[in-house]
Design a protein around this motif. Structure first.
Motif, PDB file in Angstrom:
ATOM      1  N   LEU A 471       5.725 -13.526  16.440  1.00 43.60           N
ATOM      2  CA  LEU A 471       4.974 -12.514  15.688  1.00 43.60           C
ATOM      3  C   LEU A 471       3.787 -13.213  15.030  1.00 43.60           C
ATOM      4  CD1 LEU A 471       7.971 -10.692  13.941  1.00 43.60           C
ATOM      5  CD2 LEU A 471       6.798 -10.026  16.053  1.00 43.60           C
ATOM      6  N   ASP A 472       2.591 -12.925  15.524  1.00 48.15           N
ATOM      7  CA  ASP A 472       1.386 -13.541  14.977  1.00 48.15           C
ATOM      8  C   ASP A 472       0.709 -12.571  14.010  1.00 48.15           C
ATOM      9  OD1 ASP A 472      -0.844 -15.692  15.202  1.00 48.15           O
ATOM     10  OD2 ASP A 472      -1.884 -13.778  15.508  1.00 48.15           O
ATOM     11  N   GLY A 473       0.126 -13.126  12.940  1.00 50.45           N
ATOM     12  CA  GLY A 473      -0.463 -12.289  11.906  1.00 50.45           C
ATOM     13  C   GLY A 473      -1.504 -11.322  12.427  1.00 50.45           C
ATOM     14  N   ASP A 474      -2.446 -11.805  13.207  1.00 42.94           N
ATOM     15  CA  ASP A 474      -3.507 -10.941  13.728  1.00 42.94           C
ATOM     16  C   ASP A 474      -2.948  -9.904  14.696  1.00 42.94           C
ATOM     17  OD1 ASP A 474      -5.350 -12.244  12.212  1.00 42.94           O
ATOM     18  OD2 ASP A 474      -6.170 -13.463  13.835  1.00 42.94           O
ATOM     19  N   ASN A 475      -2.037 -10.331  15.566  1.00 43.88           N
ATOM     20  CA  ASN A 475      -1.486  -9.411  16.558  1.00 43.88           C
ATOM     21  C   ASN A 475      -0.725  -8.264  15.909  1.00 43.88           C
ATOM     22  OD1 ASN A 475      -2.560 -11.134  18.411  1.00 43.88           O
ATOM     23  ND2 ASN A 475      -0.618 -11.967  19.145  1.00 43.88           N
ATOM     24  N   VAL A 476       0.056  -8.587  14.884  1.00 45.79           N
ATOM     25  CA  VAL A 476       0.856  -7.556  14.216  1.00 45.79           C
ATOM     26  C   VAL A 476      -0.044  -6.524  13.555  1.00 45.79           C
ATOM     27  CG1 VAL A 476       2.415  -7.171  12.277  1.00 45.79           C
ATOM     28  CG2 VAL A 476       2.899  -8.982  13.915  1.00 45.79           C
ATOM     29  N   ARG A 477      -1.194  -6.956  13.022  1.00 41.55           N
ATOM     30  CA  ARG A 477      -2.098  -6.017  12.366  1.00 41.55           C
ATOM     31  C   ARG A 477      -2.821  -5.104  13.359  1.00 41.55           C
ATOM     32  NH1 ARG A 477      -3.382  -6.207   7.037  1.00 41.55           N
ATOM     33  NH2 ARG A 477      -2.481  -7.896   5.785  1.00 41.55           N
ATOM     34  N   HIS A 478      -2.680  -5.369  14.662  1.00 40.31           N
ATOM     35  CA  HIS A 478      -3.248  -4.463  15.665  1.00 40.31           C
ATOM     36  C   HIS A 478      -2.328  -3.280  15.930  1.00 40.31           C
ATOM     37  CE1 HIS A 478      -6.207  -7.620  16.596  1.00 40.31           C
ATOM     38  NE2 HIS A 478      -6.893  -6.668  17.197  1.00 40.31           N
ATOM     39  N   LEU A 480       1.834  -2.614  14.458  1.00 44.32           N
ATOM     40  CA  LEU A 480       2.789  -2.269  13.412  1.00 44.32           C
ATOM     41  C   LEU A 480       2.136  -2.108  12.046  1.00 44.32           C
ATOM     42  CD1 LEU A 480       5.774  -1.982  12.446  1.00 44.32           C
ATOM     43  CD2 LEU A 480       5.782  -4.470  12.137  1.00 44.32           C
ATOM     44  N   ASN A 481       1.215  -3.012  11.715  1.00 43.64           N
ATOM     45  CA  ASN A 481       0.614  -2.997  10.375  1.00 43.64           C
ATOM     46  C   ASN A 481      -0.868  -2.634  10.400  1.00 43.64           C
ATOM     47  OD1 ASN A 481       3.075  -3.741   9.408  1.00 43.64           O
ATOM     48  ND2 ASN A 481       2.573  -5.888   9.108  1.00 43.64           N
ATOM     49  N   ARG A 482      -1.257  -1.841  11.377  1.00 40.81           N
ATOM     50  CA  ARG A 482      -2.676  -1.477  11.490  1.00 40.81           C
ATOM     51  C   ARG A 482      -3.136  -0.613  10.316  1.00 40.81           C
ATOM     52  NH1 ARG A 482      -3.382   1.978  16.817  1.00 40.81           N
ATOM     53  NH2 ARG A 482      -5.551   1.885  16.068  1.00 40.81           N
ATOM     54  N   ASP A 483      -2.200   0.011   9.599  1.00 44.79           N
ATOM     55  CA  ASP A 483      -2.552   0.876   8.478  1.00 44.79           C
ATOM     56  C   ASP A 483      -2.734   0.098   7.173  1.00 44.79           C
ATOM     57  OD1 ASP A 483       0.248   0.344   8.626  1.00 44.79           O
ATOM     58  OD2 ASP A 483       0.592   1.874   7.104  1.00 44.79           O
ATOM     59  N   LEU A 484      -2.510  -1.211   7.202  1.00 41.02           N
ATOM     60  CA  LEU A 484      -2.570  -2.009   5.982  1.00 41.02           C
ATOM     61  C   LEU A 484      -3.886  -2.771   5.869  1.00 41.02           C
ATOM     62  CD1 LEU A 484       1.028  -3.536   5.952  1.00 41.02           C
ATOM     63  CD2 LEU A 484       0.209  -1.478   4.784  1.00 41.02           C
ATOM     64  N   GLY A 485      -4.384  -2.841   4.639  1.00 47.55           N
ATOM     65  CA  GLY A 485      -5.581  -3.631   4.382  1.00 47.55           C
ATOM     66  C   GLY A 485      -5.208  -4.987   3.815  1.00 47.55           C
ATOM     67  N   PHE A 486      -6.039  -5.494   2.917  1.00 46.63           N
ATOM     68  CA  PHE A 486      -5.790  -6.827   2.359  1.00 46.63           C
ATOM     69  C   PHE A 486      -5.728  -6.802   0.827  1.00 46.63           C
ATOM     70  CE2 PHE A 486      -7.349  -7.556   6.591  1.00 46.63           C
ATOM     71  CZ  PHE A 486      -6.539  -8.599   7.052  1.00 46.63           C
ATOM     72  N   GLU A 487      -5.511  -5.603   0.262  1.00 48.89           N
ATOM     73  CA  GLU A 487      -5.265  -5.518  -1.167  1.00 48.89           C
ATOM     74  C   GLU A 487      -3.875  -6.092  -1.464  1.00 48.89           C
ATOM     75  OE1 GLU A 487      -7.471  -4.559  -3.404  1.00 48.89           O
ATOM     76  OE2 GLU A 487      -8.928  -4.248  -1.806  1.00 48.89           O
ATOM     77  N   ALA A 488      -3.614  -6.342  -2.746  1.00 42.60           N
ATOM     78  CA  ALA A 488      -2.353  -6.981  -3.127  1.00 42.60           C
ATOM     79  C   ALA A 488      -1.140  -6.216  -2.617  1.00 42.60           C
ATOM     80  CB  ALA A 488      -2.284  -7.124  -4.649  1.00 42.60           C
ATOM     81  N   GLU A 489      -1.146  -4.862  -2.808  1.00 43.64           N
ATOM     82  CA  GLU A 489       0.018  -4.088  -2.383  1.00 43.64           C
ATOM     83  C   GLU A 489       0.178  -4.096  -0.866  1.00 43.64           C
ATOM     84  OE1 GLU A 489      -3.106  -0.943  -3.707  1.00 43.64           O
ATOM     85  OE2 GLU A 489      -2.586  -3.031  -4.118  1.00 43.64           O
ATOM     86  N   ASP A 490      -0.960  -4.134  -0.132  1.00 45.63           N
ATOM     87  CA  ASP A 490      -0.887  -4.165   1.332  1.00 45.63           C
ATOM     88  C   ASP A 490      -0.344  -5.502   1.819  1.00 45.63           C
ATOM     89  OD1 ASP A 490      -1.843  -1.595   1.580  1.00 45.63           O
ATOM     90  OD2 ASP A 490      -3.931  -2.194   1.789  1.00 45.63           O
ATOM     91  N   ARG A 491      -0.704  -6.588   1.141  1.00 42.78           N
ATOM     92  CA  ARG A 491      -0.176  -7.901   1.526  1.00 42.78           C
ATOM     93  C   ARG A 491       1.330  -7.977   1.305  1.00 42.78           C
ATOM     94  NH1 ARG A 491      -4.490 -12.652  -0.096  1.00 42.78           N
ATOM     95  NH2 ARG A 491      -6.202 -11.927   1.211  1.00 42.78           N
ATOM     96  N   TYR A 492       1.777  -7.416   0.163  1.00 39.67           N
ATOM     97  CA  TYR A 492       3.222  -7.355  -0.077  1.00 39.67           C
ATOM     98  C   TYR A 492       3.923  -6.617   1.068  1.00 39.67           C
ATOM     99  CZ  TYR A 492       2.939  -8.943  -4.968  1.00 39.67           C
ATOM    100  OH  TYR A 492       2.750  -9.680  -6.101  1.00 39.67           O
TER     101      TYR A 492
END
Length: 607
Positions: A471-478, A480-492
């Motif tokens: 599971l790579d960080g960039d790949n997952v954000r494409h 499963l986590n495409r709806d998340l940004g980089f604010e504190a709550e999104d990182r959590y």
């Protein structure tokens, strides 16, 4: 009526809280001669032109005297012919709301001051709501500085009506409204000739007569265990303070959460055996048989809720906003347990009392949240049991108190969401694959080489016959986590989702490799809690200057130029693991050597 009254003074900045209490002590002749003399001398160089500055009796810090405000809680003990008092004079500035809440947590009654020239303002409402949250059911509104409005009765009546409207929403509450002048002494210890229209008692008389005793109902025995005493092999006693009810030898008690039953054999107060222990006493109980009880468990005669989630009202006191999914240590009674704020339902509008939907909590806001704990424990609502219904949340990084709250409702998991075990177990799946499933959590700065090493490690494992998933960080954000940004709550939330997916893949018998910066220790600790004992933390400790020199994706350059905000290593910190399972610095190491080193260290986790 209790012979001791513990009360708090609160209100906005410069409403005269310290002056009021100081004047009360002075007029009632409750000062020693040296205290009185020191007050008179200090006042000569004060801000009142030589007149006595009564606030100096309570504002003892240099910063308080310089600024003319209260910063910390000041406690005073005094006695009149009617009763004894402990008063907590608390700060009014919004910045010090945390300190005000500390004072409210101990009090039976609140004296809330308002400036007669301003009336009931937002800070007045905030303090009143905090007092209500802390279980205070007796409030006195002291309308101060009446001398500045020429003792106007109509202005006083309007402020009184505004206050009554506010507290009506708090439920069962006993209130009084008294017009006072803290500097002139009107209605402080004696009724004032300036307010002939006021027919009630002066403040000190009211406090001396206030009945804050609680209705005594037949309460069941409840004692949170603070310590298990084993002075010798023939004695095992459970120590704690009885929070309600009584206990005596021969009583059958229930242990929670284990729900074992035993008979009380002996009751001790200090080292003396006694026939009965009562509410408020610290006791040692010896039982007739061995039971599974440790610190934080509860001894009782009735069943209490045992759950791992509840709904609570809390005061958020941290500078950083509260976000869903944040982890804490929760302290309640004698137990401290890991907990997560799972959901933020809403906040209470300080002015209107309305519930406003929010996804995060800001400092000094009153919030309603759902909290989930790491294991089932004994909880109760605050209205039923103040000890098992009041808690604090402790930040797991800086170890300070982030919030205080009370339990409103204990909620059990719905039977429709219970984890379903299947016939094909994790052991069967891992046995089929001939491997031990673990999660290899690669963490490090951007450019440290963690993704490269993780990918190469996976290739070697697959060639050696292991079953894996990376599971790579960039790949997952494409996906499963495409709806998340980089604010504190999104990182959590990003790390929480990855952790849950990793655990499921471990359940499938797979070796999971993850590659995420995951800069915060708290995030990684939460991942470890979710995944369990199969979590292996691999810290790629390549220094920042090396990572920035590589700058494979050009991210550091963009961060330095301001094109990217909140970038780890530049404008956001990276909290290095204190004790990683494996550590690797890729500065001067070839990829093959790095992979060989990681695989060598992994043997003990894969065998």
């Amino acid at each position: 009526m209790d012979s001791l009254l513990k009360f708090i003074t609160c209100g906005s900045v410069d409403d005269g809280k310290s002056t009021l209490i100081g004047h009360m002590l002075y007029d009632a002749k409750l000062l020693f001669a040296d205290q009185k003399k020191a007050l008179e001398l200090d006042s000569k160089v004060g801000s009142r032109g030589g007149d006595i500055d009564y606030s100096l009796l309570l504002d003892g810090l240099m910063a308080e005297r310089e600024q003319g405000i209260t910063i910390d809680v000041a406690y005073r003990y005094f006695t009149t012919d009617d009763r004894s008092f402990i008063v907590a004079d608390t700060p009014g500035h919004e910045q010090y709301t945390r300190n005000m809440a500390v004072g409210a947590s101990f009090a039976d009654l609140a004296v809330i001051l308002v400036d007669a020239t301003k009336g009931v303002i937002t800070q007045t409402k905030r303090h009143a709501r905090i007092c209500s949250l802390m279980g205070i059911r007796h409030m006195v509104l002291a309308v101060n500085k009446m001398d500045l409005i020429d003792y106007d009765e109509e202005a006083f009546r309007k402020i009184s009506r505004d206050f009554e409207t506010l507290v009506d929403s708090f439920g069962d509450m006993e209130t009084a409204v008294i017009p006072v002048s803290a500097t002139e002494g009107d209605n402080v210890t004696e009724n004032s000739r300036h307010t002939p229209w006021y027919e009630g008692p002066p403040l000190l008389t009211y406090l001396g007569q206030a009945d804050v005793s609680k209705e005594e109902e037949e309460s069941p025995f409840v004692m949170p265990v603070q310590r298990v005493s084993r002075p010798g092999q023939h004695f095992r006693g459970f120590q704690g303070q009885i929070e309600s009810g009584q206990v005596k030898p021969g009583d059958e008690i229930l242990t929670l959460p284990s729900r074992e039953k035993a008979m009380v054999q002996n009751v001790y107060v200090t080292d003396k055996e006694t026939d009965e222990g009562v509410t408020g006493q610290p006791v040692t109980l010896q039982l007739d048989r061995e039971v599974d009880v440790s610190r934080g468990n509860v001894l009782t005669v009735t069943d209490l809720p045992v759950t791992d989630r509840f709904t609570a009202s809390l005061l958020w006191m941290d500078d950083e906003p509260l976000v869903e999914g944040k982890n804490f240590l929760l302290k309640i009674g004698t137990k401290t347990i890991p907990a997560t704020v799972n959901t933020i339902h809403h906040k209470t509008d300080i002015n209107t009392g309305e519930q406003v939907d929010v996804s995060r909590g800001e400092k000094n806001e009153l919030l309603t949240v759902e909290i989930v704990t790491s294991e089932k424990s004994v909880f109760d609502t605050f209205r039923n049991n103040e000890t098992l219904g009041a808690f604090i949340l402790i930040d797991r990084v800086w170890n300070g108190t982030s919030a205080s709250g009370v339990i409103e409702d204990t909620t059990y998991k719905s039977p429709n969401t219970v984890w379903e075990d299947t016939g094909v177990t994790r052991d069967l799946r891992s046995g089929q694959k001939g491997q031990k499933p673990v999660t290899l959590w690669f963490t490090g700065l951007s450019g440290s080489g963690k993704s490269t090493v993780a990918g190469a490690v996976e290739e070697r494992l697959v060639r050696e016959g292991y079953h894996t998933m990376l599971l790579d960080g960039d790949n997952v954000r494409h996906g499963l986590n495409r709806d998340l940004g980089f604010e504190a709550e999104d990182r959590y939330e990003n790390i929480r989702r990855i952790s849950e997916v990793s655990r499921l893949m471990n359940d499938a018998g797979l070796i999971t490799l993850t590659s995420f910066i995951s800069p915060y220790r708290e995030d990684r600790e939460r991942a470890r809690e979710i995944i369990g004992e199969d979590f292996v933390e691999i810290y790629v400790s390549t220094p920042l200057d090396v990572c920035e020199e590589r700058d494979v994706k050009g991210l550091y350059k963009k961060a330095r130029s301001g094109q990217i905000s909140g970038f780890t290593g530049v404008s956001e910190p990276y909290e290095a693991p204190a004790d990683p399972d494996i550590e690797l610095d890729t500065t001067d190491v070839s990829l093959d050597k790095a992979v060989n080193y990681v695989l060598k260290e992994l043997k003990k986790y894969l065998d």
